[in-house]
Design a protein around this motif. Structure first.
Motif, PDB file in Angstrom:
ATOM      1  N   PRO A 139       0.838  -1.212   0.000  1.00 23.48           N
ATOM      2  CA  PRO A 139       0.000   0.000   0.000  1.00 23.48           C
ATOM      3  C   PRO A 139       0.871   1.259   0.000  1.00 23.48           C
ATOM      4  CG  PRO A 139      -0.744  -1.556   1.663  1.00 23.48           C
ATOM      5  CD  PRO A 139       0.558  -2.063   1.164  1.00 23.48           C
ATOM      6  N   PHE A 140       0.399   2.291  -0.714  1.00 26.41           N
ATOM      7  CA  PHE A 140       1.132   3.552  -0.744  1.00 26.41           C
ATOM      8  C   PHE A 140       0.161   4.687  -1.048  1.00 26.41           C
ATOM      9  CE2 PHE A 140       1.218   2.151  -5.180  1.00 26.41           C
ATOM     10  CZ  PHE A 140       0.933   3.307  -5.884  1.00 26.41           C
ATOM     11  N   SER A 141       0.647   5.907  -0.832  1.00 22.16           N
ATOM     12  CA  SER A 141      -0.119   7.110  -1.159  1.00 22.16           C
ATOM     13  C   SER A 141       0.734   8.031  -2.001  1.00 22.16           C
ATOM     14  CB  SER A 141      -0.567   7.843   0.124  1.00 22.16           C
ATOM     15  OG  SER A 141       0.555   8.296   0.854  1.00 22.16           O
ATOM     16  N   TYR A 142       0.081   8.759  -2.905  1.00 21.56           N
ATOM     17  CA  TYR A 142       0.756   9.735  -3.764  1.00 21.56           C
ATOM     18  C   TYR A 142      -0.134  10.968  -3.814  1.00 21.56           C
ATOM     19  CZ  TYR A 142       3.085  11.796  -7.796  1.00 21.56           C
ATOM     20  OH  TYR A 142       3.767  12.653  -8.632  1.00 21.56           O
ATOM     21  N   PHE A 143       0.262  12.020  -3.074  1.00 23.71           N
ATOM     22  CA  PHE A 143      -0.601  13.181  -2.856  1.00 23.71           C
ATOM     23  C   PHE A 143      -1.919  12.710  -2.250  1.00 23.71           C
ATOM     24  CE2 PHE A 143       2.461  14.960  -5.906  1.00 23.71           C
ATOM     25  CZ  PHE A 143       2.820  16.114  -5.230  1.00 23.71           C
ATOM     26  N   ASN A 144      -3.067  12.931  -2.904  1.00 27.85           N
ATOM     27  CA  ASN A 144      -4.342  12.533  -2.304  1.00 27.85           C
ATOM     28  C   ASN A 144      -4.850  11.193  -2.825  1.00 27.85           C
ATOM     29  OD1 ASN A 144      -4.913  13.410  -4.882  1.00 27.85           O
ATOM     30  ND2 ASN A 144      -6.892  14.293  -4.335  1.00 27.85           N
ATOM     31  N   THR A 145      -3.992  10.440  -3.519  1.00 25.01           N
ATOM     32  CA  THR A 145      -4.369   9.125  -4.060  1.00 25.01           C
ATOM     33  C   THR A 145      -3.788   8.028  -3.175  1.00 25.01           C
ATOM     34  OG1 THR A 145      -4.412  10.001  -6.314  1.00 25.01           O
ATOM     35  CG2 THR A 145      -4.266   7.621  -6.062  1.00 25.01           C
ATOM     36  N   HIS A 168      -0.476  10.417   5.617  1.00 23.33           N
ATOM     37  CA  HIS A 168       0.478  10.826   4.567  1.00 23.33           C
ATOM     38  C   HIS A 168      -0.168  11.807   3.596  1.00 23.33           C
ATOM     39  CE1 HIS A 168       3.837   8.385   5.665  1.00 23.33           C
ATOM     40  NE2 HIS A 168       3.236   7.216   5.452  1.00 23.33           N
ATOM     41  N   SER A 169      -1.394  11.496   3.191  1.00 26.50           N
ATOM     42  CA  SER A 169      -2.074  12.322   2.197  1.00 26.50           C
ATOM     43  C   SER A 169      -2.456  13.686   2.755  1.00 26.50           C
ATOM     44  CB  SER A 169      -3.317  11.591   1.688  1.00 26.50           C
ATOM     45  OG  SER A 169      -4.044  12.392   0.776  1.00 26.50           O
ATOM     46  N   ASP A 170      -3.032  13.709   3.966  1.00 27.52           N
ATOM     47  CA  ASP A 170      -3.511  14.970   4.550  1.00 27.52           C
ATOM     48  C   ASP A 170      -2.369  15.932   4.857  1.00 27.52           C
ATOM     49  OD1 ASP A 170      -6.083  14.035   4.377  1.00 27.52           O
ATOM     50  OD2 ASP A 170      -6.158  13.310   6.457  1.00 27.52           O
ATOM     51  N   GLN A 171      -1.205  15.400   5.212  1.00 24.34           N
ATOM     52  CA  GLN A 171      -0.068  16.248   5.578  1.00 24.34           C
ATOM     53  C   GLN A 171       0.914  16.453   4.428  1.00 24.34           C
ATOM     54  OE1 GLN A 171       1.832  15.209   9.265  1.00 24.34           O
ATOM     55  NE2 GLN A 171      -0.090  14.884  10.358  1.00 24.34           N
ATOM     56  N   TYR A 172       0.514  16.065   3.220  1.00 27.55           N
ATOM     57  CA  TYR A 172       1.312  16.314   2.006  1.00 27.55           C
ATOM     58  C   TYR A 172       2.745  15.779   2.134  1.00 27.55           C
ATOM     59  CZ  TYR A 172      -2.561  19.515   1.124  1.00 27.55           C
ATOM     60  OH  TYR A 172      -3.817  20.054   0.951  1.00 27.55           O
ATOM     61  N   HIS A 173       2.869  14.556   2.620  1.00 29.53           N
ATOM     62  CA  HIS A 173       4.198  13.975   2.772  1.00 29.53           C
ATOM     63  C   HIS A 173       4.864  13.696   1.428  1.00 29.53           C
ATOM     64  CE1 HIS A 173       3.309  12.414   7.127  1.00 29.53           C
ATOM     65  NE2 HIS A 173       3.362  13.732   7.037  1.00 29.53           N
ATOM     66  N   THR A 174       4.069  13.610   0.366  1.00 32.28           N
ATOM     67  CA  THR A 174       4.661  13.388  -0.957  1.00 32.28           C
ATOM     68  C   THR A 174       5.580  14.532  -1.340  1.00 32.28           C
ATOM     69  OG1 THR A 174       2.674  12.170  -1.615  1.00 32.28           O
ATOM     70  CG2 THR A 174       4.132  12.903  -3.378  1.00 32.28           C
ATOM     71  N   VAL A 175       5.259  15.749  -0.882  1.00 32.43           N
ATOM     72  CA  VAL A 175       6.131  16.896  -1.164  1.00 32.43           C
ATOM     73  C   VAL A 175       7.513  16.676  -0.551  1.00 32.43           C
ATOM     74  CG1 VAL A 175       6.440  19.372  -0.827  1.00 32.43           C
ATOM     75  CG2 VAL A 175       4.161  18.461  -1.301  1.00 32.43           C
ATOM     76  N   ASP A 176       7.557  16.149   0.674  1.00 37.23           N
ATOM     77  CA  ASP A 176       8.843  15.867   1.321  1.00 37.23           C
ATOM     78  C   ASP A 176       9.627  14.836   0.520  1.00 37.23           C
ATOM     79  OD1 ASP A 176       6.924  16.960   3.131  1.00 37.23           O
ATOM     80  OD2 ASP A 176       8.260  16.516   4.788  1.00 37.23           O
ATOM     81  N   VAL A 177       8.908  13.814   0.027  1.00 35.57           N
ATOM     82  CA  VAL A 177       9.573  12.761  -0.753  1.00 35.57           C
ATOM     83  C   VAL A 177      10.200  13.349  -2.015  1.00 35.57           C
ATOM     84  CG1 VAL A 177       9.219  10.615  -2.003  1.00 35.57           C
ATOM     85  CG2 VAL A 177       8.043  10.993   0.159  1.00 35.57           C
ATOM     86  N   LEU A 178       9.452  14.193  -2.722  1.00 30.40           N
ATOM     87  CA  LEU A 178       9.967  14.775  -3.963  1.00 30.40           C
ATOM     88  C   LEU A 178      11.128  15.739  -3.687  1.00 30.40           C
ATOM     89  CD1 LEU A 178       6.618  15.450  -5.863  1.00 30.40           C
ATOM     90  CD2 LEU A 178       8.237  13.573  -6.207  1.00 30.40           C
ATOM     91  N   ILE A 179      11.046  16.495  -2.583  1.00 32.05           N
ATOM     92  CA  ILE A 179      12.146  17.415  -2.245  1.00 32.05           C
ATOM     93  C   ILE A 179      13.426  16.637  -1.974  1.00 32.05           C
ATOM     94  CG2 ILE A 179      12.978  19.032  -0.493  1.00 32.05           C
ATOM     95  CD1 ILE A 179      10.150  20.111  -0.265  1.00 32.05           C
ATOM     96  N   THR A 180      13.319  15.565  -1.190  1.00 35.68           N
ATOM     97  CA  THR A 180      14.518  14.774  -0.906  1.00 35.68           C
ATOM     98  C   THR A 180      15.065  14.143  -2.179  1.00 35.68           C
ATOM     99  OG1 THR A 180      13.116  12.860  -0.371  1.00 35.68           O
ATOM    100  CG2 THR A 180      13.805  14.275   1.445  1.00 35.68           C
ATOM    101  N   ARG A 181      14.169  13.745  -3.073  1.00 32.96           N
ATOM    102  CA  ARG A 181      14.639  13.170  -4.346  1.00 32.96           C
ATOM    103  C   ARG A 181      15.379  14.222  -5.172  1.00 32.96           C
ATOM    104  NH1 ARG A 181      13.189   8.531  -7.192  1.00 32.96           N
ATOM    105  NH2 ARG A 181      14.713   8.289  -8.862  1.00 32.96           N
ATOM    106  N   LEU A 182      14.897  15.470  -5.131  1.00 32.49           N
ATOM    107  CA  LEU A 182      15.560  16.556  -5.855  1.00 32.49           C
ATOM    108  C   LEU A 182      16.960  16.796  -5.295  1.00 32.49           C
ATOM    109  CD1 LEU A 182      15.601  18.975  -7.813  1.00 32.49           C
ATOM    110  CD2 LEU A 182      14.496  20.323  -6.025  1.00 32.49           C
ATOM    111  N   PHE A 183      17.098  16.829  -3.973  1.00 30.52           N
ATOM    112  CA  PHE A 183      18.419  17.056  -3.370  1.00 30.52           C
ATOM    113  C   PHE A 183      19.361  15.892  -3.641  1.00 30.52           C
ATOM    114  CE2 PHE A 183      16.484  20.582  -1.274  1.00 30.52           C
ATOM    115  CZ  PHE A 183      17.522  21.402  -0.878  1.00 30.52           C
ATOM    116  N   CYS A 184      18.829  14.671  -3.664  1.00 26.98           N
ATOM    117  CA  CYS A 184      19.668  13.519  -3.984  1.00 26.98           C
ATOM    118  C   CYS A 184      20.147  13.578  -5.432  1.00 26.98           C
ATOM    119  CB  CYS A 184      18.904  12.227  -3.732  1.00 26.98           C
ATOM    120  SG  CYS A 184      18.686  11.848  -1.973  1.00 26.98           S
ATOM    121  N   THR A 185      19.342  14.190  -6.292  1.00 28.10           N
ATOM    122  CA  THR A 185      19.755  14.335  -7.695  1.00 28.10           C
ATOM    123  C   THR A 185      20.821  15.411  -7.839  1.00 28.10           C
ATOM    124  OG1 THR A 185      17.554  13.648  -8.453  1.00 28.10           O
ATOM    125  CG2 THR A 185      18.927  14.856 -10.018  1.00 28.10           C
TER     126      THR A 185
END
Length: 524
Positions: A139-145, A168-185
């Motif tokens: 199971p996973f969440s992506y924004f509100n999905t 995860h969805s209500d607190q927009y944790h996907t944004v944190d995931v994408l930010i960390t992915r950007l810094f890793c890049t």
């Protein structure tokens, strides 16, 4: 290009600094939401702070420019240029290749995520979109999905999973995931960035577990669900997985007592480190030469035939002043301003202000204000043999070749004394506790068939053994926390010294602003 590499080095240094602070001081605390913002603030600070530079001006004596070029050896012949490797270019090329490879991987991961979501039936409930898959995907969440496979779980287990993913969805944790992915890049070469990413993702799971259990009555059943999900290792990247970090740490944090509120002072410990970073790397000292103002025209050899004096006395009319200003402008390109003109009852000058300006710099300025008529004086203009122009105000009592320029002030402001940087407390002198956190036992695995009474009894027996091991290790855990509290108290004891130094620095900056304003006035 060197500036870019310096910026990258500073930014990565700040990332490492924030991670070490989190690892040593905050990762064991239950301030999960505060830890989230602390870690995100660390990434933001690492990007912005290296661009901020504080400038300090130091006034120095001018460097002599009287060089004898005849004594300087000149190169003879043609020298062949030797081949040198531009290492900055090599590093830049390798850096760009790394970014390109990680961007390709990001695009590929995004494509796989889109392939999983594309064409699936979506059930809309309030602010969330639910997708029930048939594939064996964790199971996973992506924004509100929120995506899950209902056939793999019981009704109670599915309820726990959905509560977790809703957080995860209500607190927009996907944004944190994408930010960390950007810094890793961007900073793929820095191992601290990958550790930082792991810490952020793990803390997001702590947040979701903590908030989800508030809406679930059976906390133990939730932990059993966590253990069951570990069998589903087919996860989709760029998402918040129900199983994201080591399950042992999540169970430990679920059962850990809430951290004491006074422990929140640990967040302030990063401030002295940032101040030290600014003083060490972001302070720029600029040396400026003091302006030399020639007090006397006689200091430069002049050609007497080219010297002119324009007389002004108490009977000079306004039209004559305007005519003098016109002549000086046409002949010498000198802008002359007469202001604050006052006359007595006999129409005699008693007050006048003269400003002579050539180019962008003021050559001289004079102001006389009295109740008596002005004494006779003149505006003296002379040309040096090197072609420069001398401007001065002279009186009839002096010869024009030795007249003084008016408006010179020899009272040069004195710069303030900076605070003693040796007073900055050294936090590194406090030894880090040598007591280590004991190795926690691995919890037993949940039986695949929960209806098998024999397997469940065996599992419960193993859980009892696991609980006993945890109780046995509790004194070591308490000892570790006690040593860490002692270390934190010693660190906090240095804060008054740092606050005192920061206050001195604030006063110094205020004094520097006043000094710079006084220098600007002095130069004029």
């Amino acid at each position: 290009m060197e500036t870019l590499f310096i910026y990258i080095a500073k930014s990565n240094g700040l990332i490492g600094m924030f991670y070490i602070a989190y690892y040593l001081l905050l990762r064991k605390e239950t301030f999960f939401t505060a830890n989230r913002w602390f870690l995100l603030a660390g990434l933001l600070t690492s990007v912005i702070l290296p661009w901020i530079v504080f400038t300090t001006i130091v006034w120095v004596e001018p460097t002599p420019t009287n060089l004898d070029w005849s004594k300087i050896p000149m190169p003879t012949g043609i020298q062949k240029e030797s081949f040198e490797i531009n290492w900055y270019l090599v590093l830049a090329f390798a850096y760009i290749i790394g970014i390109a490879l990680f961007l390709v991987q990001f695009i590929f991961d995004f494509y796989n995520l889109n392939r999983v979501l594309k064409g699936k039936t979506i059930q809309q409930q309030a602010d969330h979109k639910f997708i029930d898959l048939k594939e064996n995907i964790a199971p996973f969440s992506y924004f509100n999905t929120i995506v899950y496979n209902s056939s793999l779980y019981s009704k109670a287990e599915l309820e726990s999973i959905l509560e977790h993913e809703k957080v995860h969805s209500d607190q927009y944790h996907t944004v944190d995931v994408l930010i960390t992915r950007l810094f890793c890049t961007l900073f793929w070469f820095n191992p601290f960035v990958w550790l930082y990413k792991k810490a952020i993702l793990q803390n997001l799971e702590f947040i979701a577990d903590s908030e989800a259990t508030k809406n679930i009555s059976d906390k133990k059943a939730y932990q059993l669900t966590l253990l069951k999900i570990t069998t589903h290792e087919n996860c989709v990247v760029l998402t918040n997985h129900f199983y994201q970090s080591l399950i042992k740490k999540r169970i430990v944090m679920l059962n850990k007592n809430q951290s004491k509120k006074w422990n929140s002072w640990k967040y302030a410990l990063i401030l002295p480190v940032l101040v030290a970073f600014v003083f060490l790397f972001q302070m720029e000292v600029i040396a400026q030469e003091k302006a030399i103002i020639k007090k006397e025209i006689k200091d430069n050899p002049t050609d007497p035939e080219s010297a002119d004096t324009y007389q002004i006395d108490k009977t000079t009319t306004d039209s004559e002043l305007q005519e003098t200003a016109k002549i000086l402008s046409q002949k010498y390109a000198i802008t002359t301003t007469f202001s604050k003109i006052k006359r007595n009852a006999n129409n005699e000058l008693i007050s006048i202000k003269i400003k002579l300006q050539k180019g962008k710099e003021i050559a001289t300025e004079m102001e006389v204000n009295s109740s008596e008529p002005l004494e006779d004086f003149g505006i003296a203009i002379s040309m040096n043999k090197n072609g420069t122009t001398n401007i001065g105000i002279v009186t009839d009592k002096e010869e024009s070749s030795s007249s003084n320029e008016i408006g010179y002030n020899s009272d040069e402001p004195t710069p303030p004394t900076p605070p003693n940087y040796n007073k900055i407390p050294n936090y590194n002198k406090i030894p880090v506790p040598t007591v280590k956190m004991p190795l926690l036992p691995k919890p037993p695995r949940v039986p695949s068939n929960l209806n098998d009474d024999k397997s469940m009894r065996l599992f419960e027996q193993k859980m009892e053994v696991y609980d006993k091991k945890m109780e046995k290790l509790q004194p070591q855990i308490d000892n570790f926390e006690k040593e860490m509290e002692k270390y934190q108290t010693e660190m906090e004891a240095l804060n008054p010294e740092m606050e005192k130094f920061e206050k001195e620095m604030e006063n110094y900056e205020i004094a520097m602003e006043k000094y710079q304003q006084a220098m600007q006035k002095f130069n004029k």
